[in-house]
Design an enzyme around this catalytic site. Structure first.
Site, PDB file in Angstrom:
ATOM      1  N   GLY A  89      42.715  27.923  26.810  1.00  0.00           N
ATOM      2  CA  GLY A  89      43.769  27.546  25.869  1.00  0.00           C
ATOM      3  C   GLY A  89      43.282  26.554  24.836  1.00  0.00           C
ATOM      4  O   GLY A  89      43.702  26.599  23.674  1.00  0.00           O
ATOM      5  N   ARG A 119      50.455  32.456  26.543  1.00  0.00           N
ATOM      6  CA  ARG A 119      50.798  31.038  26.459  1.00  0.00           C
ATOM      7  C   ARG A 119      51.324  30.709  25.058  1.00  0.00           C
ATOM      8  O   ARG A 119      50.938  31.339  24.071  1.00  0.00           O
ATOM      9  CB  ARG A 119      49.581  30.190  26.824  1.00  0.00           C
ATOM     10  CG  ARG A 119      49.189  30.393  28.290  1.00  0.00           C
ATOM     11  CD  ARG A 119      47.863  29.757  28.644  1.00  0.00           C
ATOM     12  NE  ARG A 119      47.943  28.299  28.639  1.00  0.00           N
ATOM     13  CZ  ARG A 119      46.933  27.518  29.007  1.00  0.00           C
ATOM     14  NH1 ARG A 119      45.776  28.054  29.385  1.00  0.00           N
ATOM     15  NH2 ARG A 119      47.069  26.206  28.993  1.00  0.00           N
ATOM     16  N   SER A 160      52.620  21.293  23.556  1.00  0.00           N
ATOM     17  CA  SER A 160      51.236  20.944  23.882  1.00  0.00           C
ATOM     18  C   SER A 160      50.660  20.088  22.768  1.00  0.00           C
ATOM     19  O   SER A 160      50.887  20.354  21.584  1.00  0.00           O
ATOM     20  CB  SER A 160      50.371  22.203  24.042  1.00  0.00           C
ATOM     21  OG  SER A 160      49.015  21.856  24.213  1.00  0.00           O
ATOM     22  N   SER A 161      49.897  19.068  23.162  1.00  0.00           N
ATOM     23  CA  SER A 161      49.203  18.248  22.163  1.00  0.00           C
ATOM     24  C   SER A 161      48.044  19.000  21.522  1.00  0.00           C
ATOM     25  O   SER A 161      47.481  18.547  20.520  1.00  0.00           O
ATOM     26  CB  SER A 161      48.676  16.971  22.810  1.00  0.00           C
ATOM     27  OG  SER A 161      47.687  17.270  23.777  1.00  0.00           O
ATOM     28  N   SER A 188      51.455  14.002  26.383  1.00  0.00           N
ATOM     29  CA  SER A 188      50.002  13.954  26.609  1.00  0.00           C
ATOM     30  C   SER A 188      49.282  13.210  25.488  1.00  0.00           C
ATOM     31  O   SER A 188      48.300  13.696  24.919  1.00  0.00           O
ATOM     32  CB  SER A 188      49.438  15.378  26.765  1.00  0.00           C
ATOM     33  OG  SER A 188      49.976  16.012  27.895  1.00  0.00           O
ATOM     34  N   ASP A 287      47.749  18.067  34.277  1.00  0.00           N
ATOM     35  CA  ASP A 287      46.601  18.621  34.996  1.00  0.00           C
ATOM     36  C   ASP A 287      46.338  17.928  36.330  1.00  0.00           C
ATOM     37  O   ASP A 287      45.602  18.443  37.171  1.00  0.00           O
ATOM     38  CB  ASP A 287      45.347  18.554  34.118  1.00  0.00           C
ATOM     39  CG  ASP A 287      45.348  19.589  33.013  1.00  0.00           C
ATOM     40  OD1 ASP A 287      46.192  20.505  33.064  1.00  0.00           O
ATOM     41  OD2 ASP A 287      44.521  19.478  32.087  1.00  0.00           O
ATOM     42  N   LYS A 315      50.517  27.302  32.215  1.00  0.00           N
ATOM     43  CA  LYS A 315      49.077  27.080  32.355  1.00  0.00           C
ATOM     44  C   LYS A 315      48.405  28.387  32.755  1.00  0.00           C
ATOM     45  O   LYS A 315      48.946  29.465  32.542  1.00  0.00           O
ATOM     46  CB  LYS A 315      48.825  25.977  33.393  1.00  0.00           C
ATOM     47  CG  LYS A 315      49.387  24.610  33.002  1.00  0.00           C
ATOM     48  CD  LYS A 315      48.606  24.007  31.848  1.00  0.00           C
ATOM     49  CE  LYS A 315      49.032  22.581  31.568  1.00  0.00           C
ATOM     50  NZ  LYS A 315      48.211  21.946  30.509  1.00  0.00           N
TER      51      LYS A 315
END
EC number: 2.5.1.19
Length: 411
Positions: A89, A119, A160-161, A188, A287, A315
Site C-alpha cells: 500500500g 484498499r 490514511s496518512s 497516524s 500496525d 489492511k
C-alpha cells in the site's frame, strides 16, 4: 509454507531489521535526487516494490550488500509506464502522485496483488478529479493519466496518512507553490513526521502548520545524500510482545528518539504490566495491534480493549477479524467489534493443537502468532507463514536463532 511451532522461550540478542516505513521514504527521496546511498536497507517484498517502481520512473540504482546506491535519474521516454506494487500500500499511495508529477500525460498503470487494489484510494480520486487527472480501475490494474497541478490540495487525514506523504513527495517537484489542507483529523501523525524527516534530510522544505496545513514551495530539488535506515519498531513489537509473555530478547539497532509512532510499544507494554483493565486508542498505531493483542491475551484476569481500530479492516487482511481469528485459534477469549477488539487475559493459551491457524496472507498476523506461541502449552500450526516476507524476510530465521523451535509442516 505451513509451519509447526513448538513453544519455547526466546532468549538472546537480536538486531532488528531496518524500518520498512522509513526505508520506503529514504528510497523515494534518494531516487528523486538521482544520487547518494541508502544503507542498512532490509529489502522486503514491499521495499522491493518501491525500488522497482522508482526504477520504472527513471531511477538507476545498484546494490552493495544492504546498501542501495542511486546513480542517476533519467527522464522517462516510454509513453506507458507500468509500476507493479505487489501488495504494498505504501508503494501505491506514495508513488501515484510522484509518477503523475514525473510523467505528465503519460499512461501510468499500477498493478497489485492480494487486496491491494481494493484498499481505499478515494482521497486521491477526488483530488485528481478536480485536477482533470483520469483514473480507471480494470482487471489490468489502475490506469492514471493527466497533469498534477500545484495549488491547494484538500483531503481527509482519517483514511490514511499515506495520501499526505505521497503529495509531500510530489508537490515540491512542481513549478508553483502548494498547500495541503487536512479537512478533518490527521491520524497516524508519526508517519507524517517520518516523511518530513526524510524530506528534510534530502533538502526539501515543508512548513507544518500543526498537522492541519502543509505549505510546500514549488521548484525544489532533492539533494543527493547518504543515509542510514534505523531499526523498525513495528517489527520489534513482536519481540517486545514475546518478552512480555516470558521471553528475554535484547533488541539492538533501535533509535530511542525515533519519530516512528510505533516506538510507543515499549510504554504501552509497561502499562499492560502495571494496569488492570484498560482501553487503548489505536488510531495512531494500527500496525501495533496484532502484537499488542497477543500480549494482552496473557494479562491474566485483566481485560484489554483496543478502540478506534476501524482502519485495520482495510489492511492486507481485515486485521480486526484476522487478529480475533488468530487469538481464538490459540485458545484466547476475544470479542470483535465494528472498530474494536476486546481481549480477556489468561495465564496460558493451549495453542492450536492439530488444528491450523490461517495467517490470512498477513505478515503481522503470522508474526503475532509466533510471539503468542512462546507462552502456549501446546503446539501452534500456521498456514501460509511465508507471508512474513512482505516486511521481515528473515523473521523465521531470527526466531529459530533465538531458540524458537519451528518445523515445516508437510501434511
Amino acid at each position: 509454507m505451513d509451519l509447526m511451532i513448538f513453544p519455547r522461550r526466546l532468549q538472546g540478542t537480536l538486531k532488528i531489521p531496518s524500518s520498512k516505513s522509513m526505508g520506503h521514504r529514504m528510497v523515494i527521496a534518494a531516487a528523486l535526487s538521482g544520487g547518494g546511498k541508502v544503507e542498512n536497507l532490509t529489502v522486503s517484498a514491499d521495499i522491493q516494490a518501491t525500488l522497482q517502481g522508482m526504477k520504472a520512473l527513471g531511477a538507476d540504482y545498484r546494490f552493495d550488500g544492504n546498501t542501495a546506491r542511486f546513480e542517476n535519474r533519467r527522464d522517462v521516454q516510454e509513453e506507458t509506464v507500468v509500476i507493479d506494487c505487489n501488495e504494498s500500500g505504501s508503494t501505491l499511495r506514495f508513488l501515484l502522485p510522484v509518477a503523475v508529477a514525473l510523467c505528465p500525460q503519460k499512461t501510468l498503470i499500477f498493478k497489485g496483488r492480494g487486496r491491494l487494489l481494493e484498499r481505499p484510494l478515494e482521497p486521491y480520486f477526488a483530488l485528481f478529479d478536480e485536477m482533470g487527472i483520469q483514473c480507471r480501475k480494470s482487471q489490468d490494474g489502475l490506469t492514471v493519466q493527466g497533469i498534477l497541478k500545484s495549488g491547494e490540495c484538500r483531503l481527509s487525514g482519517k483514511i490514511s496518512s499515506q495520501f499526505i506523504t505521497g503529495l509531500l513527495y510530489a508537490l515540491p517537484l512542481l513549478t508553483g507553490d502548494s498547500k495541503i489542507v487536512i479537512t478533518d483529523r490527521l491520524e497516524s501523525k508519526g508517519y507524517v513526521d517520518m516523511t518530513l524527516e526524510a524530506l528534510t534530510t534530502f533538502g526539501i522544505k515543508v512548513e507544518n502548520r500543526d498537522y492541519r496545513e502543509f505549505i510546500i514551495p514549488g521548484g525544489q530539488r532533492y539533494l543527493s545524500k547518504d543515509t542510514v535506515v534505523e531499526g523498525d519498531y513495528s517489527q520489534a513489537a513482536f519481540f517486545y510482545a514475546a518478552n512480555f509473555i516470558g521471553s528475554d530478547v535484547l533488541l539492538k539497532g533501535l533509535n530511542p528518539n525515533s519519530s516512528q509512532g510505533d516506538r510507543a510499544v515499549e510504554a504501552i507494554l509497561a502499562d499492560f504490566a502495571q494496569k488492570d483493565d484498560c482501553e487503548l486508542d489505536v488510531s495512531d498505531i494500527p500496525d501495533l495491534v496484532p502484537a499488542l493483542a497477543a500480549a494482552a491475551a496473557y494479562r491474566a484476569g485483566k481485560v484489554t480493549r483496543f478502540v478506534n481500530a476501524s482502519r485495520l479492516r482495510i489492511k492486507e487482511s481485515d486485521r480486526i477479524a484476522a487478529t480475533c481469528l488468530m487469538l481464538r485459534a490459540l485458545g484466547a477469549q476475544v470479542e470483535e467489534g465494528e472498530d474494536s477488539i476486546t481481549v480477556w487475559g489468561q495465564e496460558t493459551l493451549p495453542g492450536t493443537g492439530e488444528n491450523a491457524l490461517d495467517c490470512c496472507n498477513d505478515h503481522r498476523i503470522a508474526m503475532a502468532a509466533a510471539a503468542a506461541a512462546v507462552g502456549c502449552t501446546g503446539k501452534v500450526r500456521l498456514l501460509g507463514a511465508e507471508c512474513v516476507s512482505k516486511s521481515y524476510p528473515k523473521f523465521w530465521e531470527d526466531y529459530r536463532r533465538l531458540g524458537g523451535e519451528v518445523k515445516e509442516d508437510g501434511r
